[in-house]
Design a protein around this motif. Structure first.
Motif, short mmCIF file in Angstrom:
data_model
loop_
_atom_site.label_atom_id
_atom_site.label_comp_id
_atom_site.label_asym_id
_atom_site.label_seq_id
_atom_site.Cartn_x
_atom_site.Cartn_y
_atom_site.Cartn_z
N LYS A 1 84.77 -84.73 59.94
CA LYS A 1 85.64 -83.95 60.66
C LYS A 1 85.58 -83.86 62.07
O LYS A 1 86.28 -83.28 62.83
CB LYS A 1 85.61 -82.40 60.17
CG LYS A 1 86.18 -82.38 58.51
CD LYS A 1 85.95 -81.14 57.91
CE LYS A 1 86.55 -81.12 56.48
NZ LYS A 1 86.29 -79.81 56.30
N SER A 2 84.27 -84.40 62.64
CA SER A 2 84.00 -84.09 64.20
C SER A 2 83.35 -85.33 64.47
O SER A 2 82.55 -85.86 63.74
CB SER A 2 83.54 -82.95 64.43
OG SER A 2 82.28 -82.58 63.80
N THR A 3 83.09 -85.36 65.92
CA THR A 3 82.31 -86.10 66.50
C THR A 3 81.81 -85.41 67.62
O THR A 3 82.19 -84.70 68.08
CB THR A 3 82.92 -87.56 67.05
OG1 THR A 3 83.63 -88.22 66.27
CG2 THR A 3 82.24 -88.41 67.93
N THR A 4 80.33 -85.84 67.87
CA THR A 4 79.55 -85.15 68.79
C THR A 4 78.90 -86.33 69.89
O THR A 4 78.19 -87.25 69.32
CB THR A 4 78.27 -84.42 68.40
OG1 THR A 4 78.98 -83.29 67.58
CG2 THR A 4 77.61 -83.55 69.38
N GLU A 5 79.33 -86.11 71.09
CA GLU A 5 78.83 -86.77 72.24
C GLU A 5 77.39 -86.18 72.70
O GLU A 5 77.71 -84.86 73.02
CB GLU A 5 79.72 -87.29 73.30
CG GLU A 5 81.03 -88.14 72.93
CD GLU A 5 80.40 -89.59 72.67
OE1 GLU A 5 79.34 -90.06 72.74
OE2 GLU A 5 81.25 -90.20 72.29
#
Length: 111
Positions: A69-73
């Motif tokens: 559901k999400s991406t983290t940089e």
């Protein structure tokens, strides 16, 4: 004097011809903008807001974590103020479909 002038003309013509033969050289040195660049800009902006008296002296893209559901940089910034130097890990979680920021976290480190 004529020899010197002739030498200079030959040198400039040679340089000019060299540039004409390889016009792609300048373009080849430009690197594409990485996909995390806009998130890095945001990480620096939010870090500067959080630490207004510190100067950002280094920047590192640590990596990307992708969930369903999400991406983290993930970034590590190195800061310096009047009293100390320290690192700050900045994680920017966002919705990859809309690019809407979900959460930004900061964690200080001495390393």
């Amino acid at each position: 004097m004529k020899k010197l002038l002739f030498s200079l003309i030959i040198t400039f013509v040679s340089i000019d011809m060299g540039l004409c033969q390889f016009p792609h050289m300048a373009a080849a040195q430009q690197k594409p903008i990485p996909p995390y660049a806009k998130w890095g800009t945001l990480a620096m902006k939010k870090t500067q807001e959080r630490y207004p008296y510190a100067k950002i002296i280094d920047y590192l893209h640590v990596g990307r974590v992708t969930d369903p559901k999400s991406t983290t940089e993930k970034f590590k910034l190195w800061l310096k103020d009047d009293k100390r130097e320290f690192g700050v890990f900045v994680d920017i979680e966002f919705n990859p479909a809309t690019n809407q920021v979900i959460n930004i976290t900061f964690r200080e480190t001495t390393r």
